[in-house]
Write a protein that holds these residues in place. Structure first.
Motif, PDB file in Angstrom:
ATOM      1  N   VAL A 254      37.923 -48.357  21.011  1.00 57.01           N
ATOM      2  CA  VAL A 254      36.788 -48.670  21.746  1.00 57.01           C
ATOM      3  C   VAL A 254      35.197 -48.532  21.152  1.00 57.01           C
ATOM      4  O   VAL A 254      34.537 -49.247  21.267  1.00 57.01           O
ATOM      5  N   SER A 255      35.308 -47.393  20.170  1.00 51.86           N
ATOM      6  CA  SER A 255      33.992 -47.296  19.588  1.00 51.86           C
ATOM      7  C   SER A 255      33.730 -48.412  18.729  1.00 51.86           C
ATOM      8  O   SER A 255      32.575 -48.958  18.547  1.00 51.86           O
ATOM      9  N   GLY A 256      34.822 -49.148  17.913  1.00 56.02           N
ATOM     10  CA  GLY A 256      34.766 -50.284  17.082  1.00 56.02           C
ATOM     11  C   GLY A 256      34.277 -51.288  17.976  1.00 56.02           C
ATOM     12  O   GLY A 256      33.510 -52.356  17.454  1.00 56.02           O
ATOM     13  N   LYS A 257      34.662 -51.559  19.264  1.00 56.18           N
ATOM     14  CA  LYS A 257      34.217 -52.652  20.060  1.00 56.18           C
ATOM     15  C   LYS A 257      32.703 -52.370  20.326  1.00 56.18           C
ATOM     16  O   LYS A 257      32.063 -53.527  20.454  1.00 56.18           O
ATOM     17  N   ILE A 258      32.491 -51.414  20.822  1.00 54.03           N
ATOM     18  CA  ILE A 258      31.097 -51.091  21.092  1.00 54.03           C
ATOM     19  C   ILE A 258      30.271 -51.435  20.028  1.00 54.03           C
ATOM     20  O   ILE A 258      28.915 -51.996  19.937  1.00 54.03           O
ATOM     21  N   ALA A 259      30.590 -50.937  18.686  1.00 58.94           N
ATOM     22  CA  ALA A 259      29.753 -51.209  17.734  1.00 58.94           C
ATOM     23  C   ALA A 259      29.826 -52.744  17.258  1.00 58.94           C
ATOM     24  O   ALA A 259      28.596 -53.182  16.976  1.00 58.94           O
ATOM     25  N   THR A 260      30.620 -53.323  17.395  1.00 58.64           N
ATOM     26  CA  THR A 260      30.780 -54.901  17.191  1.00 58.64           C
ATOM     27  C   THR A 260      29.842 -55.517  18.528  1.00 58.64           C
ATOM     28  O   THR A 260      29.028 -56.380  17.885  1.00 58.64           O
ATOM     29  N   GLY A 261      29.844 -55.329  19.651  1.00 52.85           N
ATOM     30  CA  GLY A 261      29.095 -55.955  20.798  1.00 52.85           C
ATOM     31  C   GLY A 261      27.485 -55.533  20.519  1.00 52.85           C
ATOM     32  O   GLY A 261      26.664 -56.260  20.412  1.00 52.85           O
ATOM     33  N   ILE A 262      27.254 -54.303  19.972  1.00 53.01           N
ATOM     34  CA  ILE A 262      25.880 -53.932  19.569  1.00 53.01           C
ATOM     35  C   ILE A 262      25.375 -54.443  18.340  1.00 53.01           C
ATOM     36  O   ILE A 262      24.188 -55.025  18.330  1.00 53.01           O
ATOM     37  N   GLY A 263      26.353 -54.787  17.399  1.00 52.60           N
ATOM     38  CA  GLY A 263      25.992 -55.643  16.251  1.00 52.60           C
ATOM     39  C   GLY A 263      25.585 -57.024  16.520  1.00 52.60           C
ATOM     40  O   GLY A 263      24.750 -57.514  15.985  1.00 52.60           O
ATOM     41  N   LEU A 264      26.285 -57.783  17.419  1.00 52.42           N
ATOM     42  CA  LEU A 264      25.952 -59.007  17.702  1.00 52.42           C
ATOM     43  C   LEU A 264      24.417 -58.970  18.221  1.00 52.42           C
ATOM     44  O   LEU A 264      23.730 -59.794  18.150  1.00 52.42           O
ATOM     45  N   HIS A 265      24.330 -58.033  19.137  1.00 48.67           N
ATOM     46  CA  HIS A 265      22.768 -57.865  19.883  1.00 48.67           C
ATOM     47  C   HIS A 265      21.815 -57.788  18.816  1.00 48.67           C
ATOM     48  O   HIS A 265      20.843 -58.144  18.650  1.00 48.67           O
ATOM     49  N   ASN A 266      22.146 -56.854  17.937  1.00 48.64           N
ATOM     50  CA  ASN A 266      21.201 -56.676  16.753  1.00 48.64           C
ATOM     51  C   ASN A 266      20.901 -57.695  15.899  1.00 48.64           C
ATOM     52  O   ASN A 266      20.113 -57.834  15.185  1.00 48.64           O
ATOM     53  N   PHE A 267      21.992 -58.553  15.789  1.00 51.42           N
ATOM     54  CA  PHE A 267      21.876 -59.935  14.860  1.00 51.42           C
ATOM     55  C   PHE A 267      20.580 -60.675  15.579  1.00 51.42           C
ATOM     56  O   PHE A 267      19.793 -61.176  14.938  1.00 51.42           O
ATOM     57  N   VAL A 301      24.337 -43.334  20.336  1.00 57.60           N
ATOM     58  CA  VAL A 301      25.281 -42.390  21.555  1.00 57.60           C
ATOM     59  C   VAL A 301      26.202 -43.026  22.088  1.00 57.60           C
ATOM     60  O   VAL A 301      27.478 -42.495  22.449  1.00 57.60           O
ATOM     61  N   GLY A 302      25.978 -44.418  22.541  1.00 60.93           N
ATOM     62  CA  GLY A 302      27.167 -44.976  22.904  1.00 60.93           C
ATOM     63  C   GLY A 302      28.248 -45.266  22.262  1.00 60.93           C
ATOM     64  O   GLY A 302      29.586 -45.225  22.592  1.00 60.93           O
ATOM     65  N   ILE A 303      28.136 -45.370  20.990  1.00 58.98           N
ATOM     66  CA  ILE A 303      29.295 -45.665  19.871  1.00 58.98           C
ATOM     67  C   ILE A 303      30.017 -44.358  19.708  1.00 58.98           C
ATOM     68  O   ILE A 303      31.232 -44.477  19.797  1.00 58.98           O
ATOM     69  N   ALA A 304      29.374 -43.141  19.651  1.00 56.46           N
ATOM     70  CA  ALA A 304      30.069 -41.996  19.418  1.00 56.46           C
ATOM     71  C   ALA A 304      30.741 -41.573  20.799  1.00 56.46           C
ATOM     72  O   ALA A 304      31.899 -40.892  20.635  1.00 56.46           O
ATOM     73  N   ALA A 305      30.393 -41.754  21.920  1.00 56.95           N
ATOM     74  CA  ALA A 305      30.976 -41.467  23.289  1.00 56.95           C
ATOM     75  C   ALA A 305      32.564 -41.557  23.170  1.00 56.95           C
ATOM     76  O   ALA A 305      33.067 -40.340  23.523  1.00 56.95           O
ATOM     77  N   PRO A 306      33.261 -42.485  22.822  1.00 52.87           N
ATOM     78  CA  PRO A 306      34.648 -42.724  23.077  1.00 52.87           C
ATOM     79  C   PRO A 306      35.389 -41.917  22.104  1.00 52.87           C
ATOM     80  O   PRO A 306      36.627 -41.830  22.164  1.00 52.87           O
TER      81      PRO A 306
END
Length: 402
Positions: A254-267, A301-306
């Motif tokens: 789940v942390s990996g998924k959050i990081a991926t989604g945020i990464g697409l936004h940061n793009f 914080v969101g990435i670390a939560a799971p």
């Protein structure tokens, strides 16, 4: 008495006749369309005005003058007959030609002595008298691609993406001190962060769609990208569920998924910064760097939560920071060197869909854990976490809205 049971799932063999009936409608459809295209409908009418669409994709300023990159996105061939800059007619060179076929790109080179900081307006007049306009709000020399600029853009993306996300992940030891209810509140806060991001991503996508050539249906690309990416990730997630009975593995996934989604936004954030520098708006670019850096620290914080039930090593955190922040570097390169409104709209849609899928996964985690422990999934604490996440992102976003 015996009963014969036939296998309902038995598939009958496909013979030539079945294949023929399968392709016959397609053959007839092609024949009808070909006939209409060649013969026509028989209705004779002249259009009230010529149908021409010329999109000004990019304006570049250099020592030789002004270069305008254009695209013929209309249904007919188009010829640029005259060029007007700031109300005066100017000679221009056309590459490959002053006549462009449908979907053909061209460059108009105008030897115009532009003035630093002044606004300029370029009008392209077609042979049918239609006028298409491109504007420069404040003239500044367009940065030329080179090795030094490549690494400067990479450093900007690193500052905006990787560093703030990494700093946010440093809150992990503090977050581990929370109880089960506190962990659920942190997960709810993560949903709040992501909910704001998905709205923001959709808005950015629609803004890019409005600038894209109408023939490419930019708004549709945003919606299609979001729908297909969300459903695709849900399908992948369901296919992997059986392999993830371990809670630790599930948290990391789940942390990996959050990081991926945020990464697409940061793009997308990188696109905005790179584009600002590419058109000479260095002050705006610097302002965006500061604002996005402060805005993105909460994403850690969101990435670390799971991961609060796990004990990941430092390599895990470095990997997550790179996944979430690294795309900002790629976005800065794309915005500075090869920005395209149509592709940007599609990419923002894909990013929004990915974030929606992450919201779905985290919500499912909270519901599952709450049911297991007899807790309320929509408690006041969780509601407070959700609201806090949205407010944090809203307040920090004020630093980058202009």
């Amino acid at each position: 008495m015996s009963i014969n049971v036939q296998n309902e799932n038995k598939v009958s063999p496909i013979n030539f006749k079945a294949i023929l009936w399968g392709i016959l409608p397609l053959i007839l459809l092609i024949a009808i369309i070909t006939t209409i295209a060649k013969v026509g409908t028989g209705i004779e009418s002249e259009p009230a005005a010529p149908i021409e669409v010329l999109n000004v994709e990019k304006i570049t300023l250099n020592s030789e003058g002004i270069q305008v990159k254009v695209l013929n996105s209309g249904p007919e061939e188009i010829t640029i007959a005259q060029v007007v800059v700031d109300g005066a007619f100017w000679n221009a060179d056309f590459s490959p030609s002053d006549t462009l076929k449908r979907f053909e790109q061209g460059t108009v080179k105008i030897p115009y002595p532009w003035v630093q900081g002044d606004p300029h307006e370029v009008k392209l007049i077609t042979s049918n008298g239609l006028i298409f306009t491109g504007e420069v709000a404040a003239a500044a020399a367009t940065p030329e691609p080179n090795g030094k600029l490549f690494w400067q853009y990479a450093l900007i993306g690193f500052y905006v993406g990787v560093i703030p996300v990494g700093l946010g992940l440093l809150w992990y030891p503090f977050l581990r001190r929370f109880s089960v209810k506190g962990m659920h509140a942190i997960l709810a806060l993560t949903i709040g962060l992501l909910f704001f991001l998905v709205i923001d991503t959709f808005e950015e996508g629609f803004e890019m769609a409005s600038e894209a050539p109408g023939v490419f249906q930019g708004t549709g690309l945003v919606w299609f990208g979001a729908l297909l990416s969300c459903l695709f990730l849900i399908a992948v997630d369901q296919s992997n569920e059986r392999k993830l009975s371990n809670t630790s593995l599930e948290g990391r996934r789940v942390s990996g998924k959050i990081a991926t989604g945020i990464g697409l936004h940061n793009f997308g954030e990188g696109l905005a910064i790179g584009s600002a520098f590419a058109v000479g708006e260095a002050a705006l670019g610097t302002f965006l760097i500061i604002g996005f850096t402060l805005h993105n620290i909460t994403e850690g914080v969101g990435i670390a939560a799971p991961l609060l039930k796990d004990r990941p090593n430092w390599k895990t955190f470095v990997t997550l920071a790179l996944i979430a922040g690294g795309p900002a570097i790629i976005g800065t390169w794309a915005g500075g060197f090869i920005f395209n409104d149509t592709l940007a709209a599609l990419f923002f849609g894909i990013g929004a869909g990915a974030i929606l899928q992450v919201i779905y996964v985290i919500s499912k985690m909270i519901l599952k854990e709450s049911e297991k422990r007899g807790l309320s999934p929509v408690s006041w604490l969780n509601f407070g976490g959700l609201t806090t996440g949205i407010l944090i992102m809203y307040v920090t976003a004020l630093l980058v809205k202009f």
